[in-house]
Design a protein around this motif. Structure first.
Motif, PDB file in Angstrom:
ATOM      1  N   TRP A   1      42.798  40.581  37.208  1.00 15.32           N
ATOM      2  CA  TRP A   1      42.966  39.373  38.000  1.00 15.32           C
ATOM      3  C   TRP A   1      43.912  38.407  37.303  1.00 15.32           C
ATOM      4  O   TRP A   1      43.892  38.270  36.090  1.00 15.32           O
ATOM      5  CB  TRP A   1      41.606  38.709  38.207  1.00 15.32           C
ATOM      6  CG  TRP A   1      41.698  37.499  39.085  1.00 15.32           C
ATOM      7  CD1 TRP A   1      41.588  37.486  40.432  1.00 15.32           C
ATOM      8  CD2 TRP A   1      41.930  36.150  38.677  1.00 15.32           C
ATOM      9  NE1 TRP A   1      41.746  36.193  40.900  1.00 15.32           N
ATOM     10  CE2 TRP A   1      41.952  35.364  39.850  1.00 15.32           C
ATOM     11  CE3 TRP A   1      42.129  35.536  37.453  1.00 15.32           C
ATOM     12  CZ2 TRP A   1      42.166  33.985  39.819  1.00 15.32           C
ATOM     13  CZ3 TRP A   1      42.339  34.167  37.417  1.00 15.32           C
ATOM     14  CH2 TRP A   1      42.353  33.407  38.602  1.00 15.32           C
TER      15      TRP A   1
ATOM     16  N   GLU B   1      45.545  36.549  42.720  1.00 12.42           N
ATOM     17  CA  GLU B   1      44.703  35.752  43.632  1.00 12.42           C
ATOM     18  C   GLU B   1      45.483  35.359  44.888  1.00 12.42           C
ATOM     19  O   GLU B   1      45.004  35.512  46.008  1.00 12.42           O
ATOM     20  CB  GLU B   1      44.204  34.490  42.913  1.00 12.42           C
ATOM     21  CG  GLU B   1      43.387  33.556  43.795  1.00 12.42           C
ATOM     22  CD  GLU B   1      42.046  34.132  44.222  1.00 12.42           C
ATOM     23  OE1 GLU B   1      41.650  33.894  45.374  1.00 12.42           O
ATOM     24  OE2 GLU B   1      41.398  34.826  43.420  1.00 12.42           O
TER      25      GLU B   1
ATOM     26  N   ARG C   1      38.632  30.710  42.661  1.00 11.57           N
ATOM     27  CA  ARG C   1      38.960  32.122  42.840  1.00 11.57           C
ATOM     28  C   ARG C   1      38.118  32.746  43.945  1.00 11.57           C
ATOM     29  O   ARG C   1      36.918  32.511  44.025  1.00 11.57           O
ATOM     30  CB  ARG C   1      38.674  32.806  41.488  1.00 11.57           C
ATOM     31  CG  ARG C   1      38.748  34.287  41.532  1.00 11.57           C
ATOM     32  CD  ARG C   1      38.464  34.867  40.166  1.00 11.57           C
ATOM     33  NE  ARG C   1      38.446  36.313  40.272  1.00 11.57           N
ATOM     34  CZ  ARG C   1      38.342  37.133  39.251  1.00 11.57           C
ATOM     35  NH1 ARG C   1      38.236  36.657  38.036  1.00 11.57           N
ATOM     36  NH2 ARG C   1      38.340  38.428  39.431  1.00 11.57           N
TER      37      ARG C   1
ATOM     38  N   ASP D   1      36.357  40.701  41.071  1.00 15.89           N
ATOM     39  CA  ASP D   1      36.818  41.817  40.242  1.00 15.89           C
ATOM     40  C   ASP D   1      36.818  43.140  41.006  1.00 15.89           C
ATOM     41  O   ASP D   1      37.719  43.949  40.861  1.00 15.89           O
ATOM     42  CB  ASP D   1      35.967  41.951  38.975  1.00 15.89           C
ATOM     43  CG  ASP D   1      36.319  40.884  37.944  1.00 15.89           C
ATOM     44  OD1 ASP D   1      37.477  40.398  37.971  1.00 15.89           O
ATOM     45  OD2 ASP D   1      35.459  40.537  37.120  1.00 15.89           O
TER      46      ASP D   1
ATOM     47  N   VAL E   1      40.071  43.424  43.025  1.00 13.52           N
ATOM     48  CA  VAL E   1      41.380  43.296  42.372  1.00 13.52           C
ATOM     49  C   VAL E   1      42.237  44.543  42.579  1.00 13.52           C
ATOM     50  O   VAL E   1      43.422  44.447  42.893  1.00 13.52           O
ATOM     51  CB  VAL E   1      41.228  42.978  40.863  1.00 13.52           C
ATOM     52  CG1 VAL E   1      42.544  43.127  40.131  1.00 13.52           C
ATOM     53  CG2 VAL E   1      40.688  41.559  40.678  1.00 13.52           C
TER      54      VAL E   1
END
Length: 96
Positions: free
Chosen positions: A25, A30, A81, A85, A88
């Protein structure tokens, strides 16, 4: 702050040379996640399709704040955010 994408931009119909999936990330990942959720490849394609110069971002984080989809509905995003995870690796990173 401006992303690298903004400087590359402005040339009409830029096509990416290659693509890979994000591994970790980052702020760029993002924002790509947000563009891709709204149905665009990235900031370059969004600006081409929507004919806008600036994308609305949160001043604190620099993350994309809202995007207009191709069907003209809006996506609104949080300051924090949103790309977890586990998501990603789904984000596609395009190289111009």
């Amino acid at each position: 702050k401006k992303s690298e994408v903004s400087e590359v931009m402005t040339k009409a119909d830029m096509k990416p040379k290659s693509m890979h999936h994000a591994k970790i990330w980052s702020e760029d990942v993002e924002n790509l996640y947000r563009f891709q959720q709204a149905g665009y490849r990235d900031e370059v394609e969004y600006k081409q399709v929507k004919q806008v110069d600036e994308v609305e971002c949160w001043p604190e984080t620099g993350f994309v704040k809202k995007l207009q989809r191709r069907d003209n509905t809006f996506y609104y995003y949080n300051r924090q955010r949103e790309c977890e995870d586990k998501d990603v690796h789904k984000v596609k990173v395009y190289v111009y």
